[in-house]
Structures are given as structure tokens and as C-alpha cells.
Write a protein that holds these residues in place. Structure first.
Motif, short mmCIF file in Angstrom:
data_model
loop_
_atom_site.label_atom_id
_atom_site.label_comp_id
_atom_site.label_asym_id
_atom_site.label_seq_id
_atom_site.Cartn_x
_atom_site.Cartn_y
_atom_site.Cartn_z
N GLN A 20 0.83 -1.22 0.00
CA GLN A 20 0.00 0.00 0.00
C GLN A 20 0.86 1.26 0.00
O GLN A 20 2.00 1.23 0.46
CB GLN A 20 -0.86 0.03 1.27
CG GLN A 20 -1.87 -1.10 1.38
CD GLN A 20 -2.90 -1.04 0.28
OE1 GLN A 20 -3.49 0.01 0.05
NE2 GLN A 20 -3.09 -2.13 -0.43
N SER A 21 0.24 2.35 -0.44
CA SER A 21 0.95 3.62 -0.45
C SER A 21 1.26 4.11 0.97
O SER A 21 0.45 3.98 1.88
CB SER A 21 0.07 4.68 -1.13
OG SER A 21 0.64 5.95 -0.98
N ALA A 22 2.47 4.68 1.12
CA ALA A 22 2.82 5.32 2.40
C ALA A 22 2.82 6.84 2.23
O ALA A 22 3.33 7.57 3.08
CB ALA A 22 4.19 4.84 2.87
N ALA A 23 2.27 7.32 1.10
CA ALA A 23 2.25 8.77 0.88
C ALA A 23 1.27 9.42 1.86
O ALA A 23 0.22 8.86 2.16
CB ALA A 23 1.83 9.08 -0.56
N ILE A 24 1.65 10.59 2.31
CA ILE A 24 0.82 11.29 3.29
C ILE A 24 -0.44 11.81 2.60
O ILE A 24 -1.52 11.85 3.19
CB ILE A 24 1.62 12.47 3.89
CG1 ILE A 24 2.73 11.88 4.74
CG2 ILE A 24 0.75 13.40 4.69
CD1 ILE A 24 3.82 12.85 5.06
#
Ligand SMILES: N[C@@H](CCC(=O)N[C@@H](CS)C(=O)NCC(=O)O)C(=O)O
Length: 253
Positions: free
Chosen positions: A247-251
């Protein structure tokens, strides 16, 4: 420590390498997605180059996906993407270099050759995520943007044909080298697998590729996918994505 910031074109393979590494290591980060065309004026004054990905962190600016992955590995070592053993690490980095420098530009050339002639589709794919009005404006400007892209990436009938040959070579390479252990180097997931799977995503179309790709696809791209789907190399790419993309870890999503 401040959050790393990534400047990217969201549909592009080299940016996907960096996103994947940050996501895999669960590093919260900020993504700035730029459009081809306006990106040059946004990046040149700030960074002195217009090619992405570019990563900024703790006052440092990193350019080029391999250098960025090396920085990510040093700064956030767990889980590792580089093999511990020096000889295996060298082999993994050599594989990354081959995919980055030889296979990536060739695959990109061959697939863009199929996709870019469809103005409406290409512009919408590149501008996906923008408002309807901005997409419409981008469709209008796209023929000029496309001309620059084709020159920059040297997309011609001959380079597209050379790209087809190298795509076959790359798929054969991953199928053969991953046959015994499932991985390209040292029997475990590494930067070599991440890079190979990323560079081959437009050819094998793993469902976990984390950017929306508008459907229906243009006929040229459909034919391109059909041509390679049954290749064992594509099975490898889809498995690596399925098991490791995460999964994305982008804020900001
Ligand atoms: N070898 C570079 C390649 C980077 C690259 O080709 N970036 C392309 C997108 S895939 C780009 O930003 N092109 C726009 C431009 O150069 O103006 C890397 O690994 O980062």
C-alpha cells in the motif's frame, strides 16, 4: 527529520520505482505530481533539471531513480532492498542498471509508440486525477506536448521496433533467471526484482499498479498486452507486484 518529498509524473516507470521503495519501507512521504509540458518550467529553476523522479529530504536533493533508491536504502534500511552479500549486491545493482538504462527507455519507446497517437486517450491517461476542465485543456494542448515527448524519448518506427526486440529479451531474462528461486538475485526480493517488475509494468499490466489507467485501452496498447500476456516473464512481473507492491505510504494518498 522532515518528510521526504517526491516530484513525479504519476504514470511513469522510474517514479514508480521510487514510490515502491518508499511504500515497501513504509516511509511517509509527500508526492508532487506534475504534467509533462508545464513540468519543465516548474522544475528547471528549482532543481536545474526537468527529468523526474527527484527526491528532496533533509536539505538534500537526489536525482535519478538508482541514486534515490541508494539513498532510501541507506536512510531507511529496513526491510532491505539490497542483498547483504557484496557479490549478490553487485549483481542486483548491475541488473537494476541494465533495466534502467537499456530496457526502460526501449520499453517506454515501444509502448508510447502504440499509445501516443491516440490524443484523447493519452492526454486523459497522463492527466488522470485532474478536474474535468483541466483534462479538457490538456487534451487541447496535447499535440504540442506529444511532439516534444516524441523528440525527447526519440520515438520513431525504428526505435519502437528495437524496443520490441529488447522487451522480448527482458521478458526472457526474468523468466529464465527467476525460474529456480522465484527471484532474480540471491533467492529473495531485491532492488533487481523491484526494477524489473516496474520497467515491465506497461507490458504485463499487473492489477496492483497503483495508478488508475483509464479504460478502454487504445487498440495499439491492447494488442501490445495481448502479444506478451502468456509469456512466463509476465507471470513473474504479476507475481512480484501481487506479493510485494503493498500500500501507499504517501501522506497525501
Ligand atoms: N534514468 C532516469 C530516467 C528518468 C526519466 O527518464 N524520466 C522521465 C519520465 S520517465 C522524465 O522525467 N521525462 C521528462 C523530461 O525529461 O522532461 C532515472 O532512472 O530516474
Amino acid at each position: 527529520m522532515n518528510q521526504p518529498e517526491l516530484w513525479q509524473m504519476h504514470f511513469s516507470m522510474y517514479q514508480e520505482k521510487v514510490r515502491w521503495a518508499l511504500d515497501y519501507k513504509r516511509v511517509p512521504h509527500i508526492r508532487h505530481s506534475l504534467l509533462p509540458g508545464p513540468h519543465a518550467a516548474q522544475l528547471m529553476p528549482r532543481f536545474g533539471q526537468k527529468a523526474m523522479p527527484i527526491l528532496r529530504h533533509d536539505g538534500k536533493v537526489l536525482k535519478n531513480s538508482a541514486a534515490i533508491l541508494s539513498y532510501i536504502e541507506q536512510t531507511w534500511p529496513d526491510p532491505p532492498l539490497y542483498p547483504q552479500d557484496p557479490a549478490l549486491r553487485e549483481q542486483a545493482l548491475k541488473t537494476q542498471k541494465w533495466f534502467d538504462e537499456k530496457i526502460g527507455p526501449a520499453v517506454r519507446c515501444a509502448t508510447f509508440y502504440e499509445i501516443l497517437p491516440d490524443t484523447e486517450y493519452s492526454a486523459r491517461r497522463i492527466a488522470s486525477g485532474l478536474s474535468g476542465l483541466k483534462q479538457k485543456l490538456y487534451v487541447g494542448a496535447f499535440p504540442a506536448v506529444r511532439a516534444v515527448m516524441m523528440l525527447d524519448m526519440k520515438i520513431t518506427p525504428d526505435s519502437a521496433e528495437a524496443g520490441r526486440i529488447l522487451t522480448q529479451e527482458a521478458l526472457d531474462f526474468v523468466a529464465e533467471n527467476a525460474e529456480q528461486t522465484g527471484y532474480l538475485v540471491g533467492g529473495q526480493f531485491s532492488v533487481a526484482d523491484l526494477t524489473a517488475a516496474t520497467v515491465l509494468f506497461p507490458t504485463c499490466f499487473p492489477p496492483e499498479f497503483p495508478v488508475d489507467i483509464p479504460k478502454p485501452l487504445p487498440p495499439g496498447w491492447e494488442a501490445w498486452l495481448k502479444r506478451w500476456q502468456a509469456h512466463k516473464g509476465c507471470e513473474y512481473v504479476r507475481r512480484i507486484y501481487r506479493e510485494y507492491r503493498g500500500q501507499s505510504a504517501a501522506i497525501d494518498g
